[in-house]
Scaffold this active site. Structure first.
Site, PDB file in Angstrom:
ATOM      1  N   LYS A 121       0.861  -1.184   0.000  1.00 15.62           N
ATOM      2  CA  LYS A 121       0.000   0.000   0.000  1.00 15.62           C
ATOM      3  C   LYS A 121       0.891   1.225   0.000  1.00 15.62           C
ATOM      4  O   LYS A 121       1.792   1.349   0.830  1.00 15.62           O
ATOM      5  CB  LYS A 121      -0.897   0.021   1.238  1.00 15.62           C
ATOM      6  CG  LYS A 121      -1.909   1.156   1.223  1.00 15.62           C
ATOM      7  CD  LYS A 121      -3.074   0.844   0.311  1.00 15.62           C
ATOM      8  CE  LYS A 121      -4.125   1.937   0.315  1.00 15.62           C
ATOM      9  NZ  LYS A 121      -5.407   1.522  -0.212  1.00 15.62           N
ATOM     10  N   SER A 154      -1.619  -1.181  -4.080  1.00 13.95           N
ATOM     11  CA  SER A 154      -2.727  -0.251  -3.910  1.00 13.95           C
ATOM     12  C   SER A 154      -2.173   1.087  -3.453  1.00 13.95           C
ATOM     13  O   SER A 154      -1.041   1.180  -2.956  1.00 13.95           O
ATOM     14  CB  SER A 154      -3.737  -0.782  -2.879  1.00 13.95           C
ATOM     15  OG  SER A 154      -4.384  -1.938  -3.355  1.00 13.95           O
ATOM     16  N   ALA A 194      -3.924  -2.180 -12.052  1.00 11.30           N
ATOM     17  CA  ALA A 194      -2.884  -3.214 -12.110  1.00 11.30           C
ATOM     18  C   ALA A 194      -1.705  -2.792 -12.971  1.00 11.30           C
ATOM     19  O   ALA A 194      -1.085  -3.631 -13.632  1.00 11.30           O
ATOM     20  CB  ALA A 194      -3.478  -4.521 -12.627  1.00 11.30           C
ATOM     21  N   GLN A 198       1.508  -4.804 -12.959  1.00  9.42           N
ATOM     22  CA  GLN A 198       1.250  -5.932 -12.062  1.00  9.42           C
ATOM     23  C   GLN A 198       0.577  -7.019 -12.895  1.00  9.42           C
ATOM     24  O   GLN A 198      -0.637  -7.078 -13.000  1.00  9.42           O
ATOM     25  CB  GLN A 198       0.349  -5.498 -10.907  1.00  9.42           C
ATOM     26  CG  GLN A 198       0.912  -4.337 -10.100  1.00  9.42           C
ATOM     27  CD  GLN A 198      -0.176  -3.489  -9.480  1.00  9.42           C
ATOM     28  OE1 GLN A 198      -0.904  -3.955  -8.611  1.00  9.42           O
ATOM     29  NE2 GLN A 198      -0.296  -2.243  -9.925  1.00  9.42           N
ATOM     30  N   PRO A 205       0.420  -8.961 -16.866  1.00  7.33           N
ATOM     31  CA  PRO A 205       0.398  -8.483 -18.253  1.00  7.33           C
ATOM     32  C   PRO A 205      -0.521  -7.281 -18.435  1.00  7.33           C
ATOM     33  O   PRO A 205      -1.517  -7.129 -17.724  1.00  7.33           O
ATOM     34  CB  PRO A 205      -0.112  -9.703 -19.029  1.00  7.33           C
ATOM     35  CG  PRO A 205       0.212 -10.873 -18.158  1.00  7.33           C
ATOM     36  CD  PRO A 205       0.068 -10.385 -16.751  1.00  7.33           C
ATOM     37  N   GLY A 239      -4.356  -7.135 -18.006  1.00  4.37           N
ATOM     38  CA  GLY A 239      -4.711  -8.318 -17.225  1.00  4.37           C
ATOM     39  C   GLY A 239      -4.544  -8.073 -15.745  1.00  4.37           C
ATOM     40  O   GLY A 239      -5.177  -7.198 -15.174  1.00  4.37           O
TER      41      GLY A 239
END
EC number: 3.5.2.-
Length: 390
Positions: A183, A253, A372, A375, A377, A380
């Site tokens: 985080k 995050s 993402a 994080q 592909p 994805g």
């Protein structure tokens, strides 16, 4: 940096010197400040408050910059632990990672996962046979100034915290790390103004954009610590640009409720005992239901097409990262997530991917986080599962 111990000052562990063991409790919440399930475990003696080393949760806010459900939950958790441990909540806040993702769209159910560690390492703990049981290590960096968010200084801070957490977990090899949850702070209008007043320039004063930049920097930091990317400051130019560079085991995050990089490392160590194991698989796009099966397979589980009751009962926690494909298509078909001004794209993707994964597992208690960047592909993400051995 400080690894989480949470014992009152001057207090020695009362347990005999045994191999450490990790317990994972997935608990419901009636609202973002509801910690009654954890309080009940304390009252029953199922968990000692001093054993809690990390929490990862899903709250029912909007998941955006102004999602205060995350701070509400964190405040309530620290108050509960402070009362049980006799320590200041502000002190615990600097030691205990409490990583929350807002947004329980669709079938997703608000819940939180409590990681509790019992036992202590012994001198011969690492001599056990096999790859070992699931281990946990945590670290909290020094507060990250706003001008460092999304820049190489944050990358370096996260990488150092991951390495510290690995040492605390007794995980010596990067290949034994299964999953890293981080985080990171973001830049708010107030933080940008404070930085400017001090003569500093932030990467962006746009809070939403800064969250994306923070997640990118966090992913690069994890990748460097795990040997998936070289430790080269020149790579700063690749963040949010070259999406072929990504980490296969990082979930990042960002939010207003934190000022430092909070890191949780989960992996396997022969120094630990217990029945918990973990596996992680990358998702190539938002329809990659096969990635769920790939994450389940090393744990000895097969979804055909949904997990059977016996295997579902073994699952202790599930973590997912996902991203609306920035190219506007999924397997050649146009999607409208990025152009919807009524519903944020991250809310769309959390609902869609959360429903897919929940359908395979037959369980809506899934941590699904959007954003993402790097994080998994591009377009994805990843799926990670903790389960008890058969």
């Amino acid at each position: 940096m400080n690894a989480s111990t949470l014992l009152p000052p001057g207090t020695a562990p009362t347990q005999a010197a045994t191999r450490p063991r990790l317990a994972v409790h997935r608990l419901p919440m009636a609202h973002p400040g509801d910690l009654s399930a954890l309080a009940a475990l304390f009252d029953e003696g199922a968990i000692e408050p001093a054993q809690v080393v990390a929490v990862i949760g899903k709250t029912e806010g909007n998941g955006g910059v102004n999602d205060f459900t995350r701070g509400y939950f964190t405040q309530t958790l620290m108050s509960l632990l402070a009362a049980r441990l006799g320590r200041p909540a502000a002190e615990l806040l600097r030691e205990l990672p409490c990583i929350l993702s807002g947004g329980t769209e669709g079938v997703l159910s608000p819940h939180y996962v409590v990681f509790a560690r019992s036992g202590r390492p012994t001198a011969d703990a690492a001599a056990g046979p096999g790859p070992g049981a699931l281990a946990i290590g945590t670290a909290v960096s020094a507060p990250l100034p706003a001008q460092h968010v999304g820049r190489w200084a944050q990358v370096a801070s996260v990488a150092a915290a991951v390495r510290e957490a690995m040492r605390g977990a007794g995980i010596a090899r990067a290949e034994d790390v299964a999953f890293v949850q981080v985080k990171c702070p973001c830049v708010t209008a107030a933080r940008a103004q404070a930085a400017a007043a001090a003569g500093h320039t932030v990467l962006t004063a746009d809070s939403g954009r800064s969250m994306a930049a923070a997640r990118a920097a966090g992913a690069f930091g994890v990748a460097i610590a795990l040997g998936e990317l070289p430790d080269d400051p020149a790579l700063e130019a690749a963040m949010l640009v070259d999406f072929e560079r990504f980490c296969r085991r990082a979930s990042i995050s960002s939010g207003v409720e934190v000022e430092a990089n909070e890191v949780i490392v989960l992996g396997h160590s022969a120094a630990w005992e217990g029945t918990l194991r973990m596996a992680c698989a990358p998702m190539r796009d938002a329809l990659d239901i096969g990635a769920v099966a790939e994450a389940l397979r090393p744990l000895g589980m097969n979804a055909a097409p949904q997990l059977g009751a016996a295997d579902a009962a073994r699952v202790a926690a599930v973590f997912v990262k996902c991203e609306p494909d920035r190219r506007g298509h999924v397997r050649g078909a146009r999607h409208t997530m990025l152009d919807d001004t009524d519903i944020n794209a991250q809310r769309h993707i959390r609902g869609a991917v959360g429903g897919m994964v929940a359908g395979v597992l037959g369980d809506a208690r899934i941590f699904v986080s959007g954003g993402a960047e790097h994080q998994g592909p591009d377009g994805g993400g990843l799926v990670a599962v903790i389960a008890h051995a058969a």
